[in-house]
Scaffold this motif. Structure first.
Motif, mmCIF file in Angstrom:
data_model
loop_
_atom_site.group_PDB
_atom_site.id
_atom_site.type_symbol
_atom_site.label_atom_id
_atom_site.label_comp_id
_atom_site.label_asym_id
_atom_site.label_seq_id
_atom_site.Cartn_x
_atom_site.Cartn_y
_atom_site.Cartn_z
ATOM 1 N N GLN A 174 0.867 -1.142 -0.086
ATOM 2 C CA GLN A 174 0.000 0.070 0.023
ATOM 3 C C GLN A 174 0.911 1.242 0.104
ATOM 4 O O GLN A 174 1.596 1.426 0.837
ATOM 5 C CB GLN A 174 -0.933 0.018 1.247
ATOM 6 C CG GLN A 174 -1.896 1.266 1.499
ATOM 7 C CD GLN A 174 -2.907 1.053 0.417
ATOM 8 O OE1 GLN A 174 -3.481 0.056 -0.206
ATOM 9 N NE2 GLN A 174 -3.504 2.210 0.063
ATOM 10 N N PRO A 175 0.843 2.094 -0.839
ATOM 11 C CA PRO A 175 1.649 3.342 -0.930
ATOM 12 C C PRO A 175 1.224 4.283 0.112
ATOM 13 O O PRO A 175 0.103 4.310 0.705
ATOM 14 C CB PRO A 175 1.038 4.087 -2.347
ATOM 15 C CG PRO A 175 -0.218 3.520 -2.753
ATOM 16 C CD PRO A 175 -0.093 2.008 -2.269
ATOM 17 N N ALA A 176 2.075 5.116 0.357
ATOM 18 C CA ALA A 176 1.895 5.831 1.714
ATOM 19 C C ALA A 176 0.614 6.923 1.387
ATOM 20 O O ALA A 176 0.157 7.232 2.427
ATOM 21 C CB ALA A 176 3.325 6.919 1.670
ATOM 22 N N ARG A 177 0.422 7.383 0.243
ATOM 23 C CA ARG A 177 -0.634 8.294 -0.257
ATOM 24 C C ARG A 177 -1.475 7.353 -1.214
ATOM 25 O O ARG A 177 -1.165 7.214 -2.343
ATOM 26 C CB ARG A 177 -0.450 9.670 -0.596
ATOM 27 C CG ARG A 177 -1.514 10.510 -0.807
ATOM 28 C CD ARG A 177 -1.019 11.900 -1.122
ATOM 29 N NE ARG A 177 -1.948 12.772 -1.781
ATOM 30 C CZ ARG A 177 -2.458 13.699 -1.174
ATOM 31 N NH1 ARG A 177 -1.672 13.942 0.101
ATOM 32 N NH2 ARG A 177 -3.280 14.634 -1.445
ATOM 33 N N SER A 178 -2.892 7.132 -0.861
ATOM 34 C CA SER A 178 -3.595 6.390 -1.787
ATOM 35 C C SER A 178 -5.010 7.145 -2.271
ATOM 36 O O SER A 178 -5.416 7.647 -1.311
ATOM 37 C CB SER A 178 -4.018 4.969 -1.349
ATOM 38 O OG SER A 178 -3.042 4.331 -0.983
ATOM 39 N N ARG A 179 -5.337 7.031 -3.408
ATOM 40 C CA ARG A 179 -6.828 7.757 -3.694
ATOM 41 C C ARG A 179 -7.575 6.793 -4.368
ATOM 42 O O ARG A 179 -7.156 6.027 -5.078
ATOM 43 C CB ARG A 179 -6.382 8.765 -4.800
ATOM 44 C CG ARG A 179 -5.998 10.193 -3.912
ATOM 45 C CD ARG A 179 -6.014 11.335 -4.949
ATOM 46 N NE ARG A 179 -6.261 12.664 -3.973
ATOM 47 C CZ ARG A 179 -6.726 13.764 -4.436
ATOM 48 N NH1 ARG A 179 -6.730 14.064 -5.823
ATOM 49 N NH2 ARG A 179 -6.392 14.911 -3.837
ATOM 50 N N PHE A 180 -8.861 6.798 -3.930
ATOM 51 C CA PHE A 180 -9.869 6.048 -4.487
ATOM 52 C C PHE A 180 -10.795 6.825 -5.173
ATOM 53 O O PHE A 180 -11.411 7.712 -4.302
ATOM 54 C CB PHE A 180 -10.495 5.141 -3.587
ATOM 55 C CG PHE A 180 -9.458 3.976 -2.780
ATOM 56 C CD1 PHE A 180 -9.695 2.746 -2.837
ATOM 57 C CD2 PHE A 180 -8.599 4.618 -1.806
ATOM 58 C CE1 PHE A 180 -8.694 1.916 -2.476
ATOM 59 C CE2 PHE A 180 -7.672 3.685 -1.262
ATOM 60 C CZ PHE A 180 -7.921 2.108 -1.532
ATOM 61 N N ARG A 181 -11.080 6.797 -6.300
ATOM 62 C CA ARG A 181 -11.944 7.697 -7.122
ATOM 63 C C ARG A 181 -13.105 6.670 -7.544
ATOM 64 O O ARG A 181 -13.076 5.946 -8.219
ATOM 65 C CB ARG A 181 -11.163 8.379 -8.231
ATOM 66 C CG ARG A 181 -12.182 9.372 -9.133
ATOM 67 C CD ARG A 181 -11.287 9.894 -10.178
ATOM 68 N NE ARG A 181 -10.234 10.513 -9.802
ATOM 69 C CZ ARG A 181 -10.204 11.848 -9.528
ATOM 70 N NH1 ARG A 181 -11.220 12.594 -9.455
ATOM 71 N NH2 ARG A 181 -8.972 12.373 -9.015
ATOM 72 N N GLY A 182 -14.350 7.415 -7.276
ATOM 73 C CA GLY A 182 -15.597 6.511 -7.651
ATOM 74 C C GLY A 182 -16.736 7.229 -6.977
ATOM 75 O O GLY A 182 -16.922 8.482 -6.818
ATOM 76 N N ALA A 183 -17.510 6.363 -6.592
ATOM 77 C CA ALA A 183 -19.061 6.814 -5.938
ATOM 78 C C ALA A 183 -19.370 5.490 -4.821
ATOM 79 O O ALA A 183 -18.913 4.318 -4.859
ATOM 80 C CB ALA A 183 -20.192 6.651 -6.962
ATOM 81 N N ILE A 184 -20.197 6.222 -4.015
ATOM 82 C CA ILE A 184 -20.696 5.235 -2.694
ATOM 83 C C ILE A 184 -21.959 5.344 -2.618
ATOM 84 O O ILE A 184 -22.497 6.710 -2.596
ATOM 85 C CB ILE A 184 -19.840 5.930 -1.311
ATOM 86 C CG1 ILE A 184 -18.289 5.628 -1.342
ATOM 87 C CG2 ILE A 184 -20.233 5.269 -0.209
ATOM 88 C CD1 ILE A 184 -17.741 6.336 -0.305
ATOM 89 N N ALA A 185 -22.892 4.442 -2.479
ATOM 90 C CA ALA A 185 -24.259 4.375 -2.153
ATOM 91 C C ALA A 185 -24.427 3.752 -0.684
ATOM 92 O O ALA A 185 -23.878 2.823 -0.363
ATOM 93 C CB ALA A 185 -24.604 3.602 -3.216
ATOM 94 N N GLY A 186 -25.366 4.765 -0.084
ATOM 95 C CA GLY A 186 -25.712 4.442 1.015
ATOM 96 C C GLY A 186 -27.041 4.188 1.021
ATOM 97 O O GLY A 186 -28.153 4.817 0.709
ATOM 98 N N VAL A 187 -27.808 2.944 1.551
ATOM 99 C CA VAL A 187 -28.874 2.144 1.237
ATOM 100 C C VAL A 187 -29.379 1.792 2.678
ATOM 101 O O VAL A 187 -28.767 1.122 3.295
ATOM 102 C CB VAL A 187 -28.871 1.131 0.491
ATOM 103 C CG1 VAL A 187 -30.213 0.721 0.016
ATOM 104 C CG2 VAL A 187 -28.160 1.480 -1.210
ATOM 105 N N GLY A 188 -30.684 2.250 3.155
ATOM 106 C CA GLY A 188 -31.488 1.665 4.055
ATOM 107 C C GLY A 188 -32.472 0.815 3.436
ATOM 108 O O GLY A 188 -33.031 1.074 2.381
#
Length: 203
Positions: free
Chosen positions: A3-17
């Motif tokens: 795992q690099p010291a600085r990581s970026r995750f680009r995308g989308a998050i869905a929160g569902v109930g």
């Protein structure tokens, strides 16, 4: 994979109930240190927290960042279209109907992407997020010697949901309440999809 010291995750998050009491957080990542992938965090009505990850490497990273009672490594896909998300894995089947941008989503559109994605901007927005969106944080300790910064660039409402977890029907879309207990931040109480860039750095 290291795992690099600085990581970026680009995308989308869905929160569902859901009306069954199951709450789900789905990540659909177009780019990351692990390439493009999808994952899901599920908390049952009884409070059992399950991670669904597509590979041992992703499972190890996510499970050492958040808290789960069970980790399952299985193929998981998200087809993210303009009007719906279709999620499939061995454990989870879910179709989400997308609605209009929220008021916050429209506001985020006027913030330049390079600003919205910057960790310093996440520090500015964190106090506002705590007040405006119960349980939501834009920065905080991710555990395992890491800190996370969530830079949101857009938010759309979810208008409907249907599916099953472990073969049991999830019911209909409901508020994300109580907040799922995976980490320092929750998703908005109102079901939604947030476009986001997550930056992970050593704490």
């Amino acid at each position: 994979m290291s795992q690099p010291a600085r990581s970026r995750f680009r995308g989308a998050i869905a929160g569902v109930g859901t009306s069954s009491g199951v709450r789900i957080v789905i990540g659909c990542w177009s780019s990351s240190p692990y390439g493009g992938f999808a994952d899901a965090m599920v908390e049952t009505a009884l409070g059992h927290r399950v991670l669904l990850a597509p590979s041992p490497e992703v499972a190890e990273f996510v499970a050492s960042t958040y808290s789960f009672d069970e980790v399952r490594v299985e193929p998981i896909s998200v087809v993210a279209g303009p009007t719906a998300w279709t999620v499939r894995s061995d454990s989870l089947e879910l179709v989400l109907a997308l609605g209009a941008p929220t008021a916050l989503g429209r506001l985020l559109r006027v913030v330049p992407a390079r600003v919205a994605e910057a960790p310093w901007w996440c520090a500015v927005t964190d106090p506002v997020a705590r007040v405006a969106l119960r349980g939501v944080r834009t920065r905080g300790s991710a555990g395992n010697g890491r800190r996370e910064h969530y830079g949101a660039t857009g938010v759309r409402r979810l208008s409907a949901a249907a599916g099953a977890f472990d073969g049991t029907d999830l019911g209909v879309l409901a508020t994300v309440d109580p907040p799922p207990r995976f980490g320092f931040s929750s998703t908005p109480r109102r079901p939604s999809v947030t476009q986001v860039v997550t930056t992970v750095v050593p704490s």
